[in-house]
Design a protein around this motif. Sequence first.
Motif, PDB file in Angstrom:
ATOM      1  N   ARG A 110       0.814  -1.215   0.000  1.00 22.22           N
ATOM      2  CA  ARG A 110       0.000   0.000   0.000  1.00 22.22           C
ATOM      3  C   ARG A 110       0.854   1.274   0.000  1.00 22.22           C
ATOM      4  NH1 ARG A 110      -5.154  -0.903   2.278  1.00 22.22           N
ATOM      5  NH2 ARG A 110      -5.957  -2.900   1.535  1.00 22.22           N
ATOM      6  N   SER A 115       6.022   7.440   0.437  1.00 22.46           N
ATOM      7  CA  SER A 115       6.458   6.315   1.260  1.00 22.46           C
ATOM      8  C   SER A 115       7.977   6.155   1.251  1.00 22.46           C
ATOM      9  CB  SER A 115       5.827   5.009   0.754  1.00 22.46           C
ATOM     10  OG  SER A 115       4.430   5.001   0.925  1.00 22.46           O
ATOM     11  N   ASP A 181       7.596   3.175   6.108  1.00 24.80           N
ATOM     12  CA  ASP A 181       6.170   3.053   5.813  1.00 24.80           C
ATOM     13  C   ASP A 181       5.814   1.651   5.339  1.00 24.80           C
ATOM     14  OD1 ASP A 181       5.478   5.920   6.232  1.00 24.80           O
ATOM     15  OD2 ASP A 181       6.863   6.189   4.566  1.00 24.80           O
ATOM     16  N   VAL A 202       4.124   3.216  12.603  1.00 32.41           N
ATOM     17  CA  VAL A 202       2.707   2.989  12.886  1.00 32.41           C
ATOM     18  C   VAL A 202       1.917   3.345  11.630  1.00 32.41           C
ATOM     19  CG1 VAL A 202       0.725   3.717  14.254  1.00 32.41           C
ATOM     20  CG2 VAL A 202       2.963   3.408  15.349  1.00 32.41           C
ATOM     21  N   GLY A 203       1.061   2.437  11.215  1.00 35.29           N
ATOM     22  CA  GLY A 203       0.340   2.600   9.962  1.00 35.29           C
ATOM     23  C   GLY A 203       0.997   1.874   8.803  1.00 35.29           C
ATOM     24  N   GLY A 204       2.228   1.383   9.017  1.00 34.79           N
ATOM     25  CA  GLY A 204       2.967   0.717   7.952  1.00 34.79           C
ATOM     26  C   GLY A 204       2.650  -0.759   7.842  1.00 34.79           C
ATOM     27  N   ARG A 205       3.185  -1.373   6.784  1.00 31.52           N
ATOM     28  CA  ARG A 205       2.938  -2.789   6.526  1.00 31.52           C
ATOM     29  C   ARG A 205       4.252  -3.530   6.326  1.00 31.52           C
ATOM     30  NH1 ARG A 205      -2.374  -4.482   3.406  1.00 31.52           N
ATOM     31  NH2 ARG A 205      -3.873  -3.331   4.670  1.00 31.52           N
ATOM     32  N   HIS A 223      -0.005  -5.364   9.505  1.00 27.90           N
ATOM     33  CA  HIS A 223      -0.290  -3.932   9.564  1.00 27.90           C
ATOM     34  C   HIS A 223      -0.063  -3.452  11.001  1.00 27.90           C
ATOM     35  CE1 HIS A 223      -3.446  -0.483   9.276  1.00 27.90           C
ATOM     36  NE2 HIS A 223      -2.240  -0.053   9.016  1.00 27.90           N
ATOM     37  N   LYS A 224       0.831  -2.479  11.156  1.00 29.65           N
ATOM     38  CA  LYS A 224       1.148  -1.965  12.483  1.00 29.65           C
ATOM     39  C   LYS A 224       0.206  -0.814  12.824  1.00 29.65           C
ATOM     40  CE  LYS A 224       5.230  -0.766  15.260  1.00 29.65           C
ATOM     41  NZ  LYS A 224       6.709  -0.540  15.179  1.00 29.65           N
ATOM     42  N   THR A 225      -0.594  -0.984  13.841  1.00 28.84           N
ATOM     43  CA  THR A 225      -1.566   0.028  14.259  1.00 28.84           C
ATOM     44  C   THR A 225      -1.163   0.573  15.627  1.00 28.84           C
ATOM     45  OG1 THR A 225      -3.043  -1.419  15.527  1.00 28.84           O
ATOM     46  CG2 THR A 225      -3.295  -1.416  13.115  1.00 28.84           C
ATOM     47  N   PRO A 226      -1.777   1.666  16.088  1.00 24.12           N
ATOM     48  CA  PRO A 226      -1.484   2.170  17.432  1.00 24.12           C
ATOM     49  C   PRO A 226      -1.787   1.150  18.524  1.00 24.12           C
ATOM     50  CG  PRO A 226      -2.628   3.835  16.139  1.00 24.12           C
ATOM     51  CD  PRO A 226      -2.674   2.576  15.338  1.00 24.12           C
TER      52      PRO A 226
END
Length: 243
Positions: A110, A115, A181, A202-205, A223-226
């Motif tokens: 994505r 990026s 990213d 955070v937000g990256g894949r 997928h890295k989220t908060p």
Amino acid sequence: MVRLFSSFFRRTADPGIRAAELGAPEPAAGGGERQACPFAAQRERMVREQILQRGIRDPRVLEAMRKVPRHLFVPPELQDRAYRDCPLPIGYGQTISQPYIVAFMTEAARLTPESVVLEIGTGSGYQAAILAELARQVYSLERLSPLAARAQQTLAALGYRNVEVRQGDGYQGWPEHAPYDAILVTAAPPTLPMLLLDQLAVGGRLVVPVGESQGSQSLLILHKTPEGVVQKGAFPVQFVPMV
């Protein structure tokens, strides 16, 4: 670098992940040779028959696959096979991944024009070139010095100024430029490398094949989220081992 993708991908609930079979790589066309036949026609057929038909839909990914001269990233004696639906040897026991898996992993990352991407396993540099078409900056690590040097030379000759290749240990990542990213790994570690997750924004894949042996590997899309890491896909694959 993928040696061979067996089995097939199954569609997931994540709309960014496409289901499809895997094949093997074809010969790519040279930098300024994008207009020259027969490679331009072979690239277009590759995209149409191997990539579009298997569900890749991101227009930026499709355009990058049409543009990058894959035949210049394989040994000269294999250029007539560069656009086939299979992986090809590039020396030192390594391979260039089949076109479809390059497109699949790229779409799964994505990427945006802003990026910053880390690639583990430069190989011939083909995946790095595809990423460079989509991202602002690509950092690529290759364990084998001859492959790293050759890839950097090929990328520079084709005018890719937003790719930096370095010889190094992929397990350690490239912390100087983190967070990334997206991180793409093109060889299979036996377990998930946690240092790479630490270097992911955070937000990256993170797109990585994981498994002890080629009969038990899975391509993970994380997928890295908060709140933590969410797995978006796990598919049976067969990559060369990450060492």
